[in-house]
Enzyme design. Sequence first.
Site, PDB file in Angstrom:
ATOM      1  N   CYS A  26      96.203  -9.141  55.507  1.00 42.49           N
ATOM      2  CA  CYS A  26      97.098  -8.098  54.995  1.00 42.49           C
ATOM      3  C   CYS A  26      97.728  -8.518  53.672  1.00 42.49           C
ATOM      4  O   CYS A  26      98.033  -7.674  52.826  1.00 42.49           O
ATOM      5  CB  CYS A  26      98.171  -7.767  56.021  1.00 42.49           C
ATOM      6  SG  CYS A  26      99.161  -9.183  56.551  1.00 42.49           S
ATOM      7  N   HIS A 560     103.958  -9.666  58.093  1.00 46.34           N
ATOM      8  CA  HIS A 560     102.966  -8.656  57.760  1.00 46.34           C
ATOM      9  C   HIS A 560     103.260  -8.101  56.370  1.00 46.34           C
ATOM     10  O   HIS A 560     104.420  -7.952  55.971  1.00 46.34           O
ATOM     11  CB  HIS A 560     102.997  -7.530  58.792  1.00 46.34           C
ATOM     12  CG  HIS A 560     101.916  -6.516  58.614  1.00 46.34           C
ATOM     13  ND1 HIS A 560     100.577  -6.832  58.660  1.00 46.34           N
ATOM     14  CD2 HIS A 560     101.980  -5.174  58.375  1.00 46.34           C
ATOM     15  CE1 HIS A 560      99.853  -5.739  58.464  1.00 46.34           C
ATOM     16  NE2 HIS A 560     100.688  -4.717  58.294  1.00 46.34           N
TER      17      HIS A 560
END
Length: 642
Positions: A26, A560
Amino acid sequence: DAGGFDRKVGGYRTGCVGLWNLGNTCFMNAALQCLSNTVPLTQYFLRNLYVRELNLENRLGMGGACATVYGRHIKQLWSASLPVAPRGVKSVMARKNPQFEGYQQQDSQELLMTLLDGLHEDLNLIRTKPYCSLKDDTGQAEEEMAMEHWRNHLARNQGLFVDLFHGQYKSTLICAECDHSARKFEPFWSVTLPIPERKLREVTVIVYPDCSKPSNASRSRPTQYKIPVTLRSTIGALKDDLADIQEIGARSQEMVAASHRSNRFYKVYGNGKPLANIPNDEVIHMHITTCADKERRAFPSPKILQLRVLIRRVHDDEDGTELYPKPFLVDISSGDPPSALYARVCSALSRGSPRLRKATYTTPEDFKTGPFKLSIVNPTGVRCGVKGCTHTHAGCRIPPTAEGKLDKYVRDRQTISVDFKDPEEWIERRAISMYDVCHRRVQSNAKKPFTVEDCFRSFCTAEILGDEDSWYCPKCKKHVKASKKMQLWRLPGILVLHLNRFKASLLGHRKNSELIRFPLHGLNLSPFSHAEGGSSSTDNPPMYDLFAVCNHYGGVGFGHYTSYIKGPIRLEELSNGSDSTDRKQTLSEDGEDPWYHIDDGAITKVEDLDSMQNPGAYILFYRRRVAGHIASQFTVDSKNNS
């Protein structure tokens, strides 16, 4: 089209397509989405303009592999209607930097810089890089020095990435022991902005007006301030804080910080002096002068002399003296006669002396018979300050009627005394109006949220370097603890701002999740940048508009990454494959391009723009305006379409 860009290039779609997460990638996906939304860069690859600029000989490049893989990725991203798997980019990044091998979570900023560097070296227009040596700071003009460093940079680096992303900043190192400074001008890809620290203590500062300027109602008296500072603040940072107070009306370069003891100058602090080394109960006396920097005072011809002035009571036998409140500073040209110094001192004293204000002392003969005499003394004010003087008296006189220049008698930072037989006849000791203090308090930032502008202020504020970053001072001839001050000098077309949320400490790395508010439009960098060609003027300031954000949610080593991008893309187009480019249907209700949140392969439209202002913001992408639009030189001419 917004900003003068054509977002539908060569038949490709609008590019708002997700990226598959290949396993903790990510961090890469978020950076790639932000770069994909950098329109002039994407146009460059979609139109195949990069092919003819591939540099296969550059040892610092990857033989064109990085540019070729990224070009293939961009074309795939801008032609797909379903999420794309960026395996090629992942593979080439692992080849360039082994740090990105495997599938561990990595830092998006480090990936971004590695990718940009790889692309630039693969497309560098300089085939053979010459050796360029940088000269030491010898005191030349800043514009000349900055241009010399920039030419050296361009001699080794040219191409679209330099035109778009490269800027230049000025760094100044200041020795904490001797206050010697050295300047350096270096290029940058991105600006790493520190997160401001919350103010942890207050220092008391008394600001004294410039004695060389006429008195006025608002600045005739010194003013006491309570200034909140951090544990790492320096005298230079304190000056910057005071310079931001409008009523003071002085720049930090015009301030001299000192401590007073027994009505004399006890210490004069350099800009690199840590405030942590000054006792909490110490009052810092800040004197406003014409020029506080001794090196700059030497540039004019004739040069400027800064004199430290004490007030003394001198007995008839001149064997005994008594210092009188309070010391002050006077700036004067070295080419002036001694009578000019008498006039300057008389003007400064008149603020606290009604009799001197009413008296008319204008000629050398007037001062010869006046109430005071000027003497050259040592810093304590009790002995003569003339070098090599063998007399034991309280100081050699400066004759007001003498001809010649002042530098015949005094040198820069010389201490002189104003000698009265009876100071009480001329100056009111109980309450000297010239030194009456008004108490005003500057509010702390303990509760208000920080802004990007606050981060820039911290970036431009001098900070103390750690012990591991000691600097070799050419004047002290040894490695010393120094402070470093930064300033933006040359601004790029695409400005990448990295919020430095991850810091190392004694207990390991930690993340600062402070909320930093950032403008979507009109980021004005005038207060933090050099006026390059007038661009920082009020008529045409350097203004930037946001077009992408990389977010990080979580802590150190985990979390994230997502991204926000701005673009005229409708969600309907992403699902039904429509090639509609009706711009009126893609604009939001206020006529602005909508924002989208991209989380790997998932894309959602941002309905509440204020939701973007969250503690996850990590990297901000801005593009520069010129006359209300982004500069035309950052577009790719369609005539060059190959």
